[in-house]
Design a protein around this motif. Structure first.
Motif, short mmCIF file in Angstrom:
data_model
loop_
_atom_site.label_atom_id
_atom_site.label_comp_id
_atom_site.label_asym_id
_atom_site.label_seq_id
_atom_site.Cartn_x
_atom_site.Cartn_y
_atom_site.Cartn_z
N TRP A 26 5.60 23.97 -40.87
CA TRP A 26 6.38 24.94 -40.10
C TRP A 26 7.87 24.78 -40.32
CZ3 TRP A 26 3.91 29.03 -39.06
CH2 TRP A 26 2.53 28.98 -38.87
N THR A 29 8.54 26.58 -43.49
CA THR A 29 8.38 28.01 -43.27
C THR A 29 9.60 28.59 -42.56
OG1 THR A 29 6.00 27.72 -43.13
CG2 THR A 29 6.90 29.73 -42.20
N GLY A 30 10.02 27.89 -41.53
CA GLY A 30 11.20 28.36 -40.80
C GLY A 30 12.42 28.40 -41.69
N TRP A 33 12.35 31.41 -44.01
CA TRP A 33 12.73 32.63 -43.30
C TRP A 33 14.24 32.65 -43.10
CZ3 TRP A 33 14.85 33.36 -38.36
CH2 TRP A 33 14.86 34.68 -37.93
N LEU A 34 14.78 31.52 -42.68
CA LEU A 34 16.22 31.44 -42.41
C LEU A 34 17.01 31.79 -43.67
CD1 LEU A 34 17.92 30.56 -39.95
CD2 LEU A 34 18.21 28.37 -41.07
N ALA A 61 9.82 37.68 -41.16
CA ALA A 61 9.17 36.71 -40.26
C ALA A 61 7.66 36.89 -40.29
CB ALA A 61 9.70 36.87 -38.84
N VAL A 65 5.18 33.95 -41.61
CA VAL A 65 4.31 33.33 -40.60
C VAL A 65 2.85 33.57 -40.95
CG1 VAL A 65 3.56 33.49 -38.22
CG2 VAL A 65 5.97 33.34 -38.73
#
Lengths: 802, 357
Positions: A26, A29-30, A33-34, A61, A65
């Motif tokens: 995660w 993944t975050g 996205w950022l 997102a 996700v």
């Protein structure tokens, strides 16, 4: 011992665990996205409002996700690989064309609806100037683009496992404003993107560590220390590879970012498109963006790329018109853009608007143009051309301004021959030209035209008896000594542009460049009732050979550079058509017909452009006139732009070199500082020890901070060249350091030598390949703060293997 | 009972190995002699070690650990199968150091008084006389301690903790140095009372001997065919020298950062999620004491973090209780605990004196 040893081995259960690449992470993944969302914010300056960004962020997102969730399952790899694209398609469909789906499943209808919307978006881009309003079509393109980047980014980071390479995508996104508008990337966005990218790299490293660390650790330490040797050998090679590569990536990324920032701060031209050929001049005629906005920026550019070369049979080199701006909104001049019309091939252009049969014509001139670096959807052509011969068939002409456009932009090597008509109107004819019956749209002005423009126009043209005389007087006024040519003054004083407010300011300050002069003359001419538009293109350029022999050779090659970019007004006279005028002082060369009848030299051979030939100037009452200007004078305006050419590349190189050498120089300085003492004290021993550790870090020899000096000794001895002197030096140094740290104060220091550190450093470097050593020198990893580096296997072992 | 030499059926009391260890009466050996210089300690310790190793072949770690614990004044728990030389190790150590050695074979019916000694009414003197048990020796070997009843176990453990024996209200001090080397058989689990945590805590360290390797076993066969190897051992140090050595161990310097390191390690065991029970403050104390002994063995006058590292598993391992999950992973708690301790050692940074930065 062996029995207990056997018992300590972990049970073979790893088969039940998912392979490392498939573990959902995660934090990564975050970070993905950022990165995507932050870099997309760089498009902000090009667009009005921020709603599109929110939509794009939401789509990105959902994509990352959903893909992460799928990745966390035990579905086959194929399913995982397709989950991101599939999510992308579905989300885009639901957002943009929900009506066309069949129970959420895209249908053929969906595809066609998408196509229509997409075309609308493309048109929207062409039609608008920046910042553009985000219409539905444009929103589709934006969100689709960001979504696509999210898909690819996710793929590169997770499936290909090359997060550093994914950085290229971010650079592409960040470069969009610079390429399309020539504007600087927003500093905040740039730094934010850089930071999110570093976060991504860091998160990815942690993920890799947690995959590999636990495995490595189990073999890393014997039960009672009897097998220390075995432990060290297992840690050595595997650890070195993993840690070294990880930190190296961070160093590369960080160096690139720092370098880019430094370059941006140091160099004046960084915010504009790259100088020489690379990107050519995509900013000007690239499509969609109002060229006049970028014109000033392009002219101020310090470099000078050759855009095209041409030969011409004309006595004077012609202006090359690319596109005309015919709509004056009050805020700016804008072109009326039409898609290329396939029914109008360029081989046969005509009729020429307004050119009547009774107007005398000179011999047609032929201009052979070869494109060098120009990237344009329109061909630069002398006006009015009646035929263009070129190899490619997909160029078509436009009836209103005879501009020639194609689906594909021009590229290096494209060449074509344009045949141009030479109207040679007499002054009588020009004076006699009455109010035009059509072309009313070329006289439209906004209702709230500032008074100063109309008043100035009236003052200047007082006493004129015809539109033609008014035009001549306007040009004379603007070319007069009260106006000065300056590329910088408008920018510095904040009135750059071509709107009404700018023009009234320009008429007061009386300093500007072609955009201001051309639009001032055009607006004033319109206020007097003369149909006027602005042509954007290139002034004649520079003869390639230095000496122009007399009589001028029939075929002379000219070179047109980006500094020759120009804008000038075209005025319409009934029965004659559109004529070029040149209101910008020091630029270009006014046509003979546009000069007032004074004592100019009728014999001058260099009457430029479509000037009437000497024979045609039959005793006009104001006297025919020839341009007193010589061709050689044309490029004079380029002088102030060429000064920067010489030093810019040098400065770039020097700065780059400095940036590249900065870490090495810093590292050498640090080393000199640490090893400055010749007398051996506890303190100097510890400093020398730190230097040895730093060198090991530079060489990517893994030494976690939890190691004691003695453990470091063992690992370094294995890494070192088999050299007894160095081994002894290392042992001496470790004893001294242990003594300095752990022995009671006031006791005698064991034997140590000041030169030991250098011996050890040499022995550490010796067994490594030269490339490795050079890299260690140029990119010393030890300069990185410790938190950037990956966690060591030990950290992971303590934290999470349970 | 597969030991290499005949054993007495239940208890072997006070096997006198030298004159110096006379202990019919509790010795008040608080006469602290001058600490020996650490170089000499190192030299003497090496002599003892070599001596012991001449009979215990191929087990340098176990020998060194036993010597460390002995010099630190702690007690050692050896967990291993019978016949690998546990008793031999203890006896060799005792002989080399000029000490008395006694051996107690623990059985379920062994009584506390069989360990501590008993007061017997002397008809002639018309008074009770204390008959010291096998615990009155410098080195006490407690074989298969987990087979004894808890009551007997605790009698021994009380001696270990207090260094004294109280029988019928009279307190008798034990000899110094006093080291218990207890063994546990991990294989035979039936009818045993494995030591509770609180009592395991009394042991400074726990080790396992392990089987000798092929070469060592061959050597053993050749050299020890019929002779009793212990007979050939002679004392390398006198009782006085031994006392000086023990005093020297106490004088070893421990830097503040090293203490911090020991505390950090022990505290880490208390916060470790994989452990149900962390190490006690006594563990910290014994860790540092053992480290001092190790430094002295090395002839160093100060403790290194490496000493602490090296001793962490033997000193802390038997005091920790893993959570059930960790225990189950390979079916055995002990090995897993060692693994956890190792991971803690690897992850705990060594503090560095500010002076050096």
């Amino acid at each position: 011992m062996s029995s207990t040893e056997a018992r300590r081995l972990p049970p073979v259960r790893s088969a039940r665990r998912l392979p490392p690449a498939r573990r959902a992470s995660w934090p990564v993944t975050g970070a993905v996205w950022l990165c995507v969302v932050v870099s997309a914010a760089g498009l902000g300056p090009l667009l009005v409002g921020g709603r599109w960004w929110l939509v794009a962020a939401a789509v990105a997102a959902v994509i990352v996700v959903v893909t992460a969730l799928v990745r966390a399952t035990r579905l086959p790899d194929m399913v995982v690989a397709f989950s991101a694209p599939a999510t992308y398609v579905l989300v885009m469909t639901w957002i943009f064309v929900p009506a066309s789906t069949f129970f959420f499943v895209p249908t053929r209808d969906t595809v066609t609806t998408f196509g229509t919307l997409f075309q609308e978006g493309v048109k929207s881009i062409y039609r608008q100037t920046m910042p553009a309003a985000v219409e539905p079509g444009l929103l589709l393109i934006l969100v689709a683009g960001v979504g696509l980047i999210a898909v690819v980014f996710d793929l590169v980071v997770f499936s290909v496992r090359a997060p550093a390479a994914a950085g290229i995508l971010l650079v592409v996104v960040l470069a969009i404003p610079a390429v399309t508008q020539g504007s600087r990337v927003d500093g905040f966005v740039f730094i934010a993107t850089a930071v999110s990218f570093l976060i991504l790299l860091r998160a990815d490293m942690l993920r890799r560590d947690s995959d590999g660390g636990a495995r490595r650790r189990r073999t890393s330490r014997g039960a009672t220390g009897a097998d220390d040797r075995a432990r060290v050998t297992t840690v050595g090679p595997t650890g070195a590879g993993a840690i070294g590569i990880g930190r190296q990536t961070v160093v590369i990324a960080a160096a690139a970012l720092v370098g880019a920032m430094l370059l941006g701060a140091v160099l004046p031209g960084f915010d504009r498109p790259p100088p020489v050929p690379l990107a050519g001049n995509t900013t000007i005629f690239g499509g969609g963006i109002n060229p006049i906005i970028s014109l000033g920026k392009s002219l101020r550019k310090p470099s000078d790329a050759v855009m095209l070369t041409y030969t011409t049979t004309a006595k004077a080199p012609p202006y090359l018109s690319v596109i005309t701006l015919d709509r004056f909104t009050g805020d700016n001049w804008a072109p009326t853009l039409r898609d290329p019309d396939p029914t109008r091939p360029v081989l046969n252009i005509g009729p020429i608007p307004g050119l009547g049969e009774q107007t005398p014509r000179g011999d047609d001139i032929v201009t052979d143009v070869t494109i060098e670096n120009l990237v344009s959807r329109w061909l630069p052509l002398p006006y009015p051309s009646s035929s263009v011969r070129l190899a490619q068939a997909d160029w078509f002409w436009e009836p209103s301004d005879l501009s020639v456009s194609g689906e594909q932009p021009t590229g290096p090597g494209l060449s074509y021959a344009a045949t141009t008509v030479q109207p040679e109107p007499t002054v009588d004819q020009l004076n006699a030209a009455g109010d035009p019956v059509d072309n009313q749209q070329y006289r439209e002005l906004p209702g709230d035209l500032p008074a100063i423009i109309r008043e100035t126009a009236n003052d200047v043209t007082e006493g004129a008896s015809s539109h033609y005389e008014q035009a001549v007087m306007l040009q004379e006024y603007l070319r007069g000594s009260t106006f000065t040519y300056s590329l910088d003054a408008p920018v510095k004083q904040g009135y750059d542009g071509d709107g009404m407010a700018v023009l009234s300011q320009f008429l007061k300050v009386r300093s500007g460049y072609c955009v201001h002069f051309a639009s001032a003359m055009a607006v004033m001419a319109r206020s007097l009732g003369i149909p006027t538009r602005i042509a954007v293109g290139y002034q004649p350029g520079t003869p390639v050979s230095a000496v122009v022999t007399q009589p001028a050779p029939l075929v002379q090659r000219y070179e047109v550079s980006s500094a020759d970019l120009h804008a000038w007004p075209q005025l319409y006279f009934e029965g004659i058509g559109w004529l070029n005028f040149e209101p910008t002082p020091t630029r270009g060369s006014p046509a003979a017909y546009s000069l007032p009848a004074t004592g100019s030299n009728p014999g001058a051979s260099a009457a430029p452009s479509i000037a009437p030939s000497p024979g045609a100037s039959a005793a006009p009452n104001r006297g025919p006139s020839r341009a007193p200007l010589d061709v050689g004078e044309a490029p004079s305006a380029g002088a102030d732009t060429t000064t920067g050419v010489g030093w810019a590349p040098t400065a770039v190189l020097l700065t780059l070199l400095l940036v590249l050498l900065l870490p090495a120089v810093t590292r050498i300085a640090v080393r000199a500082f640490r090893l400055r003492n010749t007398a051996v004290t506890g303190e100097s021993a510890v400093r020398a020890w730190r230097e040895v550790l730093a060198t090991a870090a530079d060489l990517a020899i893994p030494l976690p901070t939890t190691r004691t000096p003695r453990q470091v000794l063992r690992e370094l001895s294995l890494a070192m060249a088999p050299d007894d002197e160095a081994r002894q030096a290392l042992a001496r140094m470790v004893r001294a350091v242990e003594h300095a740290w752990f022995a009671p104060t006031g006791t005698e220091l064991p034997e140590a030598r000041a030169h030991d550190a250098r011996i050890i450093i040499r022995a550490l470097r010796k067994p490594l390949p030269a490339s490795h050593r050079v890299r260690a020198t140029l990119m010393p990893l030890s300069l990185l703060p410790s938190w950037i580096g990956p966690r060591t296997a030990d950290d992971v072992a303590a934290g999470s293997s349970g | 009972m597969n030991e290499a030499w005949p054993t007495h059926s239940r208890t072997v009391a006070g096997e006198r190995v030298s004159e110096g260890g006379a202990n019919d009466e509790p010795l008040e050996t608080s006469t602290h002699s001058e600490p020996m210089s650490l170089d000499l300690v190192h030299e003497a310790a090496m002599r003892i070690r070599d001596n012991v190793q001449s009979v215990i072949d191929g087990k340098p770690d176990a020998v060194e650990m036993a010597l460390t614990v002995f010099l630190a004044g702690g007690h050692l728990l050896i967990e291993d199968v019978p016949g690998v030389g546990k008793t031999m190790l203890a006896k060799a150590l005792g002989r080399s150091a000029d000490c008395t050695v006694s051996r107690i074979q623990f059985t379920p019916d062994l009584l506390p008084s069989d360990v501590t000694g008993v007061s017997i009414f002397n008809q002639a003197a018309q008074e009770f006389q204390f008959k010291p048990g096998p615990v009155f020796a410098n080195i006490v070997i407690g074989d298969e301690i987990n087979r004894a009843s808890p009551k007997t176990q605790s009698a021994l453990l009380e001696c270990m903790e207090e260094g004294q024996v109280t029988v019928d209200g009279v307190t008798h001090r034990l000899t110094a140095p006093f080291t218990v080397i207890a063994t546990q058989n991990p294989v035979e689990m039936e009818g045993t009372y494995s030591l509770p945590e609180a009592q395991r805590d009394r042991f400074m360290a726990r080790i396992s001997m392990g089987y000798p390797d092929q070469q060592a076993e061959l050597r053993m066969l050749r050299s020890r065919d019929n002779a009793q190897p212990l007979e050939s051992l002679r004392a390398e140090v006198t009782a006085g020298q031994l006392e000086a050595m023990l005093a020297a161990v106490q004088s070893v310097f421990v830097a503040d950062v090293v203490m911090q390191y020991a505390v950090a390690l022990v505290q880490a065991t208390r916060h470790e999620p994989r452990l149900r029970l962390g190490a006690s403050p006594r563990a910290t104390l014994q860790l540092v004491r053992a480290a001092k002994a190790r430094a002295a063995l090395d002839g160093r006058e100060f403790v290194l973090p490496d000493d602490i590292d090296h001793l962490a598993v033997p000193v802390l391992g038997h005091r920790l209780i893993p959570v059930a999950r960790a225990l189950n992973r390979d079916g055995r708690g002990e090995a897993n605990v060692a693994e956890i301790v190792e991971s803690i050692v690897l992850a705990t940074p060594v503090p560095v004196a500010a002076a050096g930065s």
